[in-house]
Design an enzyme around this catalytic site. Structure first.
Site, short mmCIF file in Angstrom:
data_model
loop_
_atom_site.label_atom_id
_atom_site.label_comp_id
_atom_site.label_asym_id
_atom_site.label_seq_id
_atom_site.Cartn_x
_atom_site.Cartn_y
_atom_site.Cartn_z
N ASP A 26 -115.96 60.44 -42.38
CA ASP A 26 -117.03 60.39 -41.10
C ASP A 26 -118.34 60.87 -41.26
O ASP A 26 -119.09 60.63 -40.40
CB ASP A 26 -116.30 61.30 -40.00
CG ASP A 26 -116.46 62.87 -40.33
OD1 ASP A 26 -116.96 63.36 -39.49
OD2 ASP A 26 -116.33 63.29 -41.69
N ASP A 63 -120.14 61.17 -46.75
CA ASP A 63 -118.76 60.21 -46.99
C ASP A 63 -119.32 58.60 -47.45
O ASP A 63 -118.51 57.82 -47.80
CB ASP A 63 -117.80 60.21 -46.02
CG ASP A 63 -117.21 61.72 -45.92
OD1 ASP A 63 -116.83 62.24 -46.82
OD2 ASP A 63 -116.95 61.79 -44.80
N ASP A 92 -111.40 62.26 -46.25
CA ASP A 92 -112.06 63.39 -46.18
C ASP A 92 -111.43 64.51 -45.31
O ASP A 92 -110.38 64.21 -44.70
CB ASP A 92 -113.41 62.98 -45.54
CG ASP A 92 -114.49 64.28 -45.05
OD1 ASP A 92 -114.55 65.08 -46.02
OD2 ASP A 92 -114.78 64.36 -44.37
#
Length: 656
Positions: A544, A548, A344
């Site tokens: 995080d 996600d 990410d």
């Protein structure tokens, strides 16, 4: 268009205070689970009985303690094994309980107690991880409010959010969370939708824009037309995807279960045959029983269990000392097998908070002068970009003059009187349209936005004074971590983000990544993970946020950045980087690979020792003390070999 600086408008001051957010369910406490309590009791009894037994204390001192250990740690797997027998399945846990009882029957209480404790602790850890994931998934649903204000022909009515139907129009006041997925029918505001898309900055929303349930409205009021039922919202689909992915079993796990079943059946059949066949030919009952129990002990997979656990648990302990919490031995083992890495952007590769990256002063003004004026005007604001401007001014040691007549308009920016001058800070589109002589400012804005940065214009007495470039700063060590992950996995890491393409491209360029996929929703990230898995890849996802979590659950391994990570991401991931050091991710992968090598070594040692003892017992006469010595010797040997990863040098070598 770049996001704008905005704060609570004057009109919002009279709006009713938003309701307090729904309380998240309490996390399951460690000793709230019966599996944990029984395992703790078994471990405590074993640890007290063990030294008493070794020191030659009388049996009445340690015997009852071993009995408590057997009963506390063995009744649950024993009952589960008996239940499995009714379904014509032989569980390896039942075999361990039988082996422990068999060991106790011939006086080897230590062997049996060790087996019981290992399996009880393992089962407790698995139960705790499962329960906490369930708690977090349930808590995610509380992001969406339980009630909504529905607009009707007669005015307003408060209804349950689940009662909203497609086509209804709801009113969302400043500071409230959106109750449903829909389209803005009227109004303008900025919505914090990081929980869905991962964008670090609030997104500007106007008529016709799409909004999501559970996201947080900013400073403007919105009228939203409901487009989806509550069960079909993005946040509900996230919950469903996490539950489905968490409930599936990896191929490796299924293979191990098949091996356990066959091994259990084989040992039981062999033990019964070794006992029954000699008796049929007139052998002595005591000697035959002793030989069968010896076989049960030497064939029990005590060394095999320890062959796997000490290296992985040592690696877990070592990683924990360096700020990486790996949740289980299975998770540690899988980390070392990854062949593809997806990361990410916001909060993972970057710090997750905007900062002033550059200040372009315009003719007639100085950098410090313009920045100090902008920070003074922004000081009353709580907007993330406003805080970034104030922080930048304070880092330069600039003095901030008190502002007067502060006001804010969503989508445009802020206005204040600073030192007798009118200062405006906000969107280039809103502020430069009415400003003369703004060519230099427009050029600076275009240059910053082409770089994927957020451009903010500062006007002093209606004259363009400066253009500020704000960006989410790359984490220290991110390029090095990406390079190491590329080397470990043997493939190019991919950047999966919900942010816009230009910002994603800039972050990828700074971190050394070439595979960039921007503008993704949670289901898009999951689809990318599944596509790699269909190609035979073993995928590691690093993230995080709530957005996600589905990808973390769907991946073969997931690592969450812990300091600012969402509860769901932290619970779903296999490992958590507590200190937010991105360089720890490739290090723990390398440490896992070292642990896997030691597991292989230990399995060879254990297999050779067990095989040799079994052949000796079947082909000749293996004395019970020698069988116990060989069995325990191999157990100690593989245990000590695995403990090598406890040393600090193991982490240092993995970090190279």
């Amino acid at each position: 268009m770049a996001s704008t600086l905005a704060d609570e408008p004057t009109a919002a001051a009279t709006a009713p205070a938003p309701p307090a957010p729904a309380a998240l369910p309490r996390r399951t406490r460690l000793f709230a689970l019966p599996e944990v309590r029984w395992a703790a009791l078994a471990l405590l009894a074993f640890l007290i009985a063990f030294p008493l037994d070794l020191m030659g204390a009388p049996a009445w001192a340690w015997g009852p303690l071993y009995a408590v250990c057997y009963a506390a740690g063995g009744w649950e797997p024993g009952w589960a094994g008996l239940t499995a027998l009714r379904e014509r399945t032989l569980d390896v846990d039942l075999l361990m309980v039988v082996a422990a009882i068999g060991a106790a029957a011939i006086g080897q209480y230590l062997d049996g107690g060790l087996l019981i404790v290992i399996f009880a602790v393992s089962g407790a850890l698995e139960a705790l991880a499962t329960r906490r994931t369930e708690d977090s998934v349930r808590g995610l649903l509380d992001l969406a409010p339980s009630t909504a204000v529905r607009l009707t022909a007669d005015g307003e009515e408060t209804v349950a959010a689940t009662a909203l139907a497609v086509g209804d129009t709801v009113l969302v006041r400043p500071g409230e969370r959106l109750p449903a997925d829909g389209t803005v029918h009227d109004g303008a505001s900025e919505v914090d939708q990081a929980s869905i898309t991962g964008e670090p900055l609030p997104a500007e929303k106007r008529t016709g824009d799409t909004v999501f349930a559970g996201t947080l409205n900013g400073t403007g009021a919105l009228r939203v037309r409901v487009d989806k039922d509550a069960s079909e919202s993005v946040i509900a689909r996230i919950v469903t995807m996490v539950e489905e992915a968490s409930g599936t079993k990896a191929p490796t796990q299924l293979f191990i279960e098949k091996i356990e079943q066959r091994y259990s059946v084989g040992v039981v059949v062999a033990t019964l045959a070794l006992f029954a066949v000699p008796l049929a030919f007139g052998a002595d009952l005591t000697a035959t029983l002793l030989r069968a129990m010896t076989f049960m002990i030497v064939a029990s997979p005590c060394a095999v269990v320890l062959a796997t656990m000490p290296p992985l648990l040592s690696a877990i302990a070592n990683a924990g000392r360096h700020g990486v919490l790996v949740k289980s031995a299975v998770a540690m083992e899988r980390l070392g097998s990854v062949t593809r890495v997806a990361m990410d952007k916001t909060g993972t590769l970057t710090e997750g908070t905007p900062r002033v990256a550059a200040v372009q002063a315009l003719p007639g003004f100085g950098e410090d002068e313009a920045l100090a004026a902008a920070a003074a005007a922004e000081l009353p604001s709580e907007h993330p970009l406003a805080r970034a401007v104030v922080t930048a001014a304070r880092e330069r040691g600039l003095r901030l003059t008190d502002a007067a007549d502060f006001s804010s308009v969503p989508g445009r920016g802020v206005r204040a009187e600073v030192g007798g001058r009118t200062v405006r800070v906000g969107s280039p589109t809103a502020l430069l349209d009415s400003s003369d002589g703004a060519d230099d400012a427009r050029k600076a804005v275009a240059a910053y936005e082409d770089e994927g940065r957020t451009a903010v214009v500062v006007l002093i007495d209606d004259a363009p004074a400066a253009v500020l470039a704000l960006a989410d700063r790359l984490r220290a060590g991110a390029p090095g971590a990406v390079a190491r992950l590329r080397a470990l996995a043997g493939a190019e890491p991919a950047l999966l983000t919900g942010d816009n393409a230009r910002t994603a491209a800039r972050t990828a360029d700074e971190s050394g990544m070439t595979d960039v996929r921007a503008g993704l929703l949670p289901e898009d990230k999951v689809a990318a993970v599944h596509a790699w898995q269909r190609e035979g890849e073993r995928v590691l996802v690093v993230g995080d946020g709530v957005n996600d979590a589905p990808a973390l659950a769907a991946a073969d391994s997931g690592v969450a950045m812990g300091r600012a990570g969402s509860d769901l991401a932290l619970e779903t991931a296999d490992a958590v980087v507590v200190r937010d050091e991105i360089g720890a991710v490739p290090t723990v992968v390398a440490l896992s690979r070292r642990a896997r090598k030691l597991v292989t070594q230990n399995l060879v040692i254990a297999s050779v020792c067990i095989g040799g003892l079994v052949v000796w017992d079947l082909a000749g006469h293996l004395p019970l003390p020698l069988g116990v010595l060989g069995h325990e010797g191999s157990t100690v040997l593989v245990g000590l070999n695995g403990l090598r990863l406890l040393r600090a040098a193991a982490w240092r070598r993995a970090a190279v």
